[in-house]
Design a protein around this motif. Structure first.
Motif, PDB file in Angstrom:
ATOM      1  N   LYS A  70      83.171  97.149  40.769  1.00 38.91           N
ATOM      2  CA  LYS A  70      82.676  97.057  39.540  1.00 38.91           C
ATOM      3  C   LYS A  70      83.477  97.580  38.459  1.00 38.91           C
ATOM      4  O   LYS A  70      84.207  98.987  38.599  1.00 38.91           O
ATOM      5  N   GLY A  71      83.933  96.894  37.175  1.00 41.00           N
ATOM      6  CA  GLY A  71      84.884  97.448  36.159  1.00 41.00           C
ATOM      7  C   GLY A  71      86.186  97.011  36.504  1.00 41.00           C
ATOM      8  O   GLY A  71      86.971  97.301  35.550  1.00 41.00           O
ATOM      9  N   ARG A  72      86.499  96.626  37.767  1.00 44.03           N
ATOM     10  CA  ARG A  72      87.881  96.509  37.690  1.00 44.03           C
ATOM     11  C   ARG A  72      88.100  94.904  38.180  1.00 44.03           C
ATOM     12  O   ARG A  72      89.390  94.286  37.915  1.00 44.03           O
ATOM     13  N   PHE A  73      87.242  94.196  38.891  1.00 44.48           N
ATOM     14  CA  PHE A  73      87.425  92.943  39.220  1.00 44.48           C
ATOM     15  C   PHE A  73      86.224  92.202  38.357  1.00 44.48           C
ATOM     16  O   PHE A  73      85.399  92.508  38.028  1.00 44.48           O
ATOM     17  N   THR A  74      86.760  90.821  38.055  1.00 44.84           N
ATOM     18  CA  THR A  74      86.025  89.696  37.534  1.00 44.84           C
ATOM     19  C   THR A  74      86.036  88.598  38.099  1.00 44.84           C
ATOM     20  O   THR A  74      87.048  88.122  38.394  1.00 44.84           O
ATOM     21  N   ILE A  75      84.909  88.093  38.204  1.00 44.70           N
ATOM     22  CA  ILE A  75      84.564  86.667  39.067  1.00 44.70           C
ATOM     23  C   ILE A  75      84.432  85.799  37.833  1.00 44.70           C
ATOM     24  O   ILE A  75      83.663  86.129  37.189  1.00 44.70           O
ATOM     25  N   SER A  76      84.893  84.307  38.138  1.00 41.60           N
ATOM     26  CA  SER A  76      84.801  83.702  37.142  1.00 41.60           C
ATOM     27  C   SER A  76      84.662  82.118  37.920  1.00 41.60           C
ATOM     28  O   SER A  76      85.286  81.931  39.049  1.00 41.60           O
ATOM     29  N   ARG A  77      84.341  81.008  37.050  1.00 39.63           N
ATOM     30  CA  ARG A  77      84.757  79.829  37.632  1.00 39.63           C
ATOM     31  C   ARG A  77      84.891  78.768  36.558  1.00 39.63           C
ATOM     32  O   ARG A  77      84.445  78.847  35.597  1.00 39.63           O
ATOM     33  N   ASP A  78      85.462  77.706  37.168  1.00 42.23           N
ATOM     34  CA  ASP A  78      85.745  76.519  36.096  1.00 42.23           C
ATOM     35  C   ASP A  78      85.123  75.386  36.983  1.00 42.23           C
ATOM     36  O   ASP A  78      85.971  74.619  37.791  1.00 42.23           O
ATOM     37  N   ASN A  79      83.733  74.940  36.836  1.00 44.33           N
ATOM     38  CA  ASN A  79      83.363  73.663  37.286  1.00 44.33           C
ATOM     39  C   ASN A  79      84.106  72.450  37.000  1.00 44.33           C
ATOM     40  O   ASN A  79      84.078  71.720  38.045  1.00 44.33           O
ATOM     41  N   ALA A  80      84.655  72.362  36.091  1.00 46.26           N
ATOM     42  CA  ALA A  80      85.420  71.102  35.622  1.00 46.26           C
ATOM     43  C   ALA A  80      86.733  70.860  36.733  1.00 46.26           C
ATOM     44  O   ALA A  80      87.172  69.835  36.956  1.00 46.26           O
ATOM     45  N   LYS A  81      87.158  72.079  37.086  1.00 39.51           N
ATOM     46  CA  LYS A  81      88.225  72.083  38.215  1.00 39.51           C
ATOM     47  C   LYS A  81      87.862  72.225  39.541  1.00 39.51           C
ATOM     48  O   LYS A  81      88.735  72.524  40.444  1.00 39.51           O
ATOM     49  N   ASN A  82      86.570  72.687  39.710  1.00 38.31           N
ATOM     50  CA  ASN A  82      85.947  72.840  41.023  1.00 38.31           C
ATOM     51  C   ASN A  82      86.751  74.028  41.679  1.00 38.31           C
ATOM     52  O   ASN A  82      87.016  74.091  42.853  1.00 38.31           O
ATOM     53  N   THR A  83      87.089  75.205  40.660  1.00 42.40           N
ATOM     54  CA  THR A  83      87.618  76.402  41.139  1.00 42.40           C
ATOM     55  C   THR A  83      86.843  77.705  40.629  1.00 42.40           C
ATOM     56  O   THR A  83      86.466  77.742  39.641  1.00 42.40           O
ATOM     57  N   ALA A  84      87.061  78.521  41.533  1.00 39.01           N
ATOM     58  CA  ALA A  84      86.484  79.960  41.234  1.00 39.01           C
ATOM     59  C   ALA A  84      87.606  80.733  41.288  1.00 39.01           C
ATOM     60  O   ALA A  84      88.585  80.614  42.052  1.00 39.01           O
ATOM     61  N   TYR A  85      87.486  81.937  40.385  1.00 35.46           N
ATOM     62  CA  TYR A  85      88.676  82.850  40.481  1.00 35.46           C
ATOM     63  C   TYR A  85      88.011  84.334  40.643  1.00 35.46           C
ATOM     64  O   TYR A  85      86.891  84.614  40.405  1.00 35.46           O
ATOM     65  N   LEU A  86      89.038  85.120  41.229  1.00 38.28           N
ATOM     66  CA  LEU A  86      88.697  86.532  41.218  1.00 38.28           C
ATOM     67  C   LEU A  86      89.990  87.387  40.441  1.00 38.28           C
ATOM     68  O   LEU A  86      91.009  87.266  40.996  1.00 38.28           O
ATOM     69  N   GLN A  87      89.605  87.911  39.331  1.00 40.51           N
ATOM     70  CA  GLN A  87      90.443  88.557  38.532  1.00 40.51           C
ATOM     71  C   GLN A  87      90.642  90.129  39.064  1.00 40.51           C
ATOM     72  O   GLN A  87      89.590  90.721  39.205  1.00 40.51           O
ATOM     73  N   MET A  88      91.610  90.720  39.540  1.00 40.24           N
ATOM     74  CA  MET A  88      91.687  92.090  40.049  1.00 40.24           C
ATOM     75  C   MET A  88      92.695  92.797  39.482  1.00 40.24           C
ATOM     76  O   MET A  88      93.896  92.594  39.417  1.00 40.24           O
ATOM     77  N   ASN A  89      91.901  94.034  38.797  1.00 40.89           N
ATOM     78  CA  ASN A  89      92.895  94.957  38.005  1.00 40.89           C
ATOM     79  C   ASN A  89      93.002  96.220  38.709  1.00 40.89           C
ATOM     80  O   ASN A  89      91.741  96.478  39.610  1.00 40.89           O
ATOM     81  N   SER A  90      93.952  97.044  38.313  1.00 41.22           N
ATOM     82  CA  SER A  90      93.778  98.522  38.861  1.00 41.22           C
ATOM     83  C   SER A  90      93.564  98.446  40.362  1.00 41.22           C
ATOM     84  O   SER A  90      92.788  99.268  40.927  1.00 41.22           O
ATOM     85  N   LEU A  91      94.484  97.801  41.157  1.00 40.13           N
ATOM     86  CA  LEU A  91      94.446  97.604  42.507  1.00 40.13           C
ATOM     87  C   LEU A  91      94.919  99.002  43.166  1.00 40.13           C
ATOM     88  O   LEU A  91      95.644  99.620  42.627  1.00 40.13           O
ATOM     89  N   ASN A  92      94.151  99.197  44.365  1.00 41.37           N
ATOM     90  CA  ASN A  92      94.602 100.385  45.135  1.00 41.37           C
ATOM     91  C   ASN A  92      94.829 100.169  46.457  1.00 41.37           C
ATOM     92  O   ASN A  92      94.341  99.088  47.078  1.00 41.37           O
ATOM     93  N   SER A  93      95.224 101.124  47.566  1.00 46.21           N
ATOM     94  CA  SER A  93      95.443 100.522  48.667  1.00 46.21           C
ATOM     95  C   SER A  93      94.121 100.368  49.368  1.00 46.21           C
ATOM     96  O   SER A  93      94.046  99.475  50.344  1.00 46.21           O
ATOM     97  N   GLU A  94      92.960 100.861  48.850  1.00 46.51           N
ATOM     98  CA  GLU A  94      91.744 100.339  49.769  1.00 46.51           C
ATOM     99  C   GLU A  94      91.343  98.884  49.399  1.00 46.51           C
ATOM    100  O   GLU A  94      90.246  98.520  50.124  1.00 46.51           O
ATOM    101  N   ASP A  95      91.918  98.153  48.553  1.00 44.13           N
ATOM    102  CA  ASP A  95      91.691  96.718  48.137  1.00 44.13           C
ATOM    103  C   ASP A  95      92.557  96.157  49.034  1.00 44.13           C
ATOM    104  O   ASP A  95      92.119  94.900  49.005  1.00 44.13           O
ATOM    105  N   THR A  96      93.394  96.488  50.080  1.00 40.57           N
ATOM    106  CA  THR A  96      94.015  95.749  51.014  1.00 40.57           C
ATOM    107  C   THR A  96      93.421  95.138  51.867  1.00 40.57           C
ATOM    108  O   THR A  96      92.308  95.729  52.615  1.00 40.57           O
TER     109      THR A  96
END
Length: 129
Positions: A70-96
């Motif tokens: 929470k606060g680092r990742f953002t989920i979004s979607r574009d239904n016109a493109k049938n695509t979902a996204y996950l923007q991940m910021n401030s990544l750390n080793s625990e996100d591996t």
């Protein structure tokens, strides 16, 4: 039968950002349009259970996140493109982990892996500290 294909995973340094994509091939799952499915992201690190990361509603108006992202990742979607996204910021080793996208025809946001019945093959994210 629709399929989900994740992409965007790679090796990054701690503190960097990454955006994952999940493309749904084919117009429908089980005869329903992509836009009627909630989309979720999950991840699984070696030796650990698959865990919830984020989920987004049909329209994208409602989202839910795991506390760990929470606060680092953002989920979004574009239904016109049938695509979902996950923007991940401030990544750390625990996100591996291997990151999976999943779909489920539902009006409610769900966060347990067993609730989702369509899965992608996963994409590897490795964060080097």
């Amino acid at each position: 039968q629709g399929q989900l294909v994740e992409s965007g995973g790679r090796l990054v340094q701690a503190g960097e950002s990454l955006r994952l994509s999940c493309a749904a091939s084919g117009h429908t799952f089980d005869g329903r349009a992509f836009s009627t499915y909630i989309m979720g992201w999950f991840r699984q690190a070696p030796g650990k259970d698959r865990e919830f990361v984020a989920v987004i509603s049909w329209t994208g108006d409602n989202t839910l996140y795991a506390d760990s992202v929470k606060g680092r990742f953002t989920i979004s979607r574009d239904n016109a493109k049938n695509t979902a996204y996950l923007q991940m910021n401030s990544l750390n080793s625990e996100d591996t982990a291997v990151y999976f996208c999943a779909a489920r025809a539902s009006v409610n946001l769900l966060s347990t892996p067993s609730a989702f019945n369509h899965w992608g093959q996963g994409t590897q994210v490795t964060v080097s500290s």
